[in-house]
Design an enzyme around this catalytic site. Structure first.
Site: not given
Ligand code: NAP
Length: 294
Positions: A54, A98, A121
């Site tokens: 990322k 994460q 997200d």
């Protein structure tokens, strides 16, 4: 066979170019480059790999990326403090936590403490609820990427029967909602582990989306001739013949299914690259205040 393959990498590269052009335009207008932060707790190998890819992707389009690496022993209170800090830092446009988090931390509590306007997200209840209501929101990266992949590869969706295998909150359920939206206009059947007569249903699909997490589950006899098959699965399988010592396979028996499908995504190189570029897309939207005006 070649023209059957949906090249997710090429489509993702094209999207990256479009995003990079928008970032350059922001800089030309004296604005800051979009800034994506990531928090990673512990030293899970797969999570480290995801976060560094990322980071790399951010840099490739001219975005700023910062990574906060916290030790496994981090407490829930410390995580909430971290989230509060990121919510308040005006230099950060969006951030991701994460997953998975260590077991002693309540993931739901942490995710829902993220400010919705920074939740790139799309995992908070606010963004999930807004997506279901068709309101402006951040859509989770994988389902957003799947819909974009289908659109950009010229697959017709209006009035088509889409069968989704898997009902997870990060892939199956949101992709089923998005495919039935006005503008996409498919008719969707959402299947899961309790679905009866699964092959009978999958054989009715014009577009079959497999996100069940079982390697090679979708076989050729489950696919209608001429269907489009989207393989979301990622499985790392030991392979001594490969220099890496493993190969990546999906939920679909690719070598057999490609013989009946009209279009199919490979693994790797299909949905995977679209997921990362979709996160960049969401970060750009966050920086521009497109979803939640600044
Ligand atoms: P998940 O949370 O494990 O969900 C799997 C879903 O499949 C569940 O809804 C489950 O049903 C259903 N299922 C399991 N066995 C089934 C069966 N025999 N028949 C019908 N349905 C069945 O998985 P996920 O997080 O959605 O991920 C799915 C796959 O996609 C994994 O391989 C994952 O690694 C991959 N993935 C890839 C990307 C990417 O960027 N390409 C991103 C995310 C995930 P129940 O609900 O009834 O248990």
């Amino acid at each position: 066979m070649e023209n059957k393959i949906i090249d997710g990498k090429a489509i993702a590269d094209q999207m990256k170019k479009e995003i990079a052009a928008e970032v350059a335009d922001m800089l030309d207008h004296g604005l800051n480059a979009p800034h994506l932060a990531a928090v990673i707790v512990g030293d899970d190998g797969a999570s480290q790999t995801y976060v560094s890819s990322k980071e790399k992707a951010c840099h490739s389009v001219g975005m700023i990326s910062s990574v906060y690496r916290l030790p496994e022993r981090t407490t829930e209170k410390e995580m909430l403090d971290m989230v509060d800090f990121l919510n308040k830092d005006s230099e950060i446009d969006g951030y991701i936590i994460q997953l998975p988090l260590p077991k002693h931390i309540d993931e739901n509590k942490i995710i829902n403490a993220i400010a919705p306007e920074k939740d790139v997200d799309g995992f908070t209840s606010i963004n999930a609820g807004r997506m279901q209501l068709g309101l402006p929101c951040f859509v989770p990266a994988t389902p957003f990427g799947i819909v974009e992949l289908i659109k950009r590869s010229g697959v017709e969706t209006e009035g088509k029967h889409v069968v989704v295998l898997g009902r997870s909150n990060i892939v199956g359920t949101p992709v089923a909602i998005l495919m039935s939206r006005k503008g996409v206009d498919s008719t969707v059947t959402l299947c899961h582990s309790r679905t009866k007569n699964l092959p009978e249903l999958t054989r009715q699909a014009d577009i079959l989306i497999a996100a069940i997490g079982k390697q090679g589950f979708v076989t050729a006899d489950m696919v209608k001739p001429g269907a489009t098959v989207i393989d979301v699965g990622i499985h790392r399988i030991a392979d001594e013949t490969s220099p890496k010592g493993y190969k990546i396979l999906g939920d679909v028996d690719y070598d057999e299914v490609i013989k009946v499908a009209s279009k199919i995504t490979p693994v790797p190189g299909g949905v995977g690259p679209m997921t990362i570029v979709s996160l960049l897309h969401n970060t750009l939207m966050a920086a521009k205040g497109t979803v939640y005006p600044k």
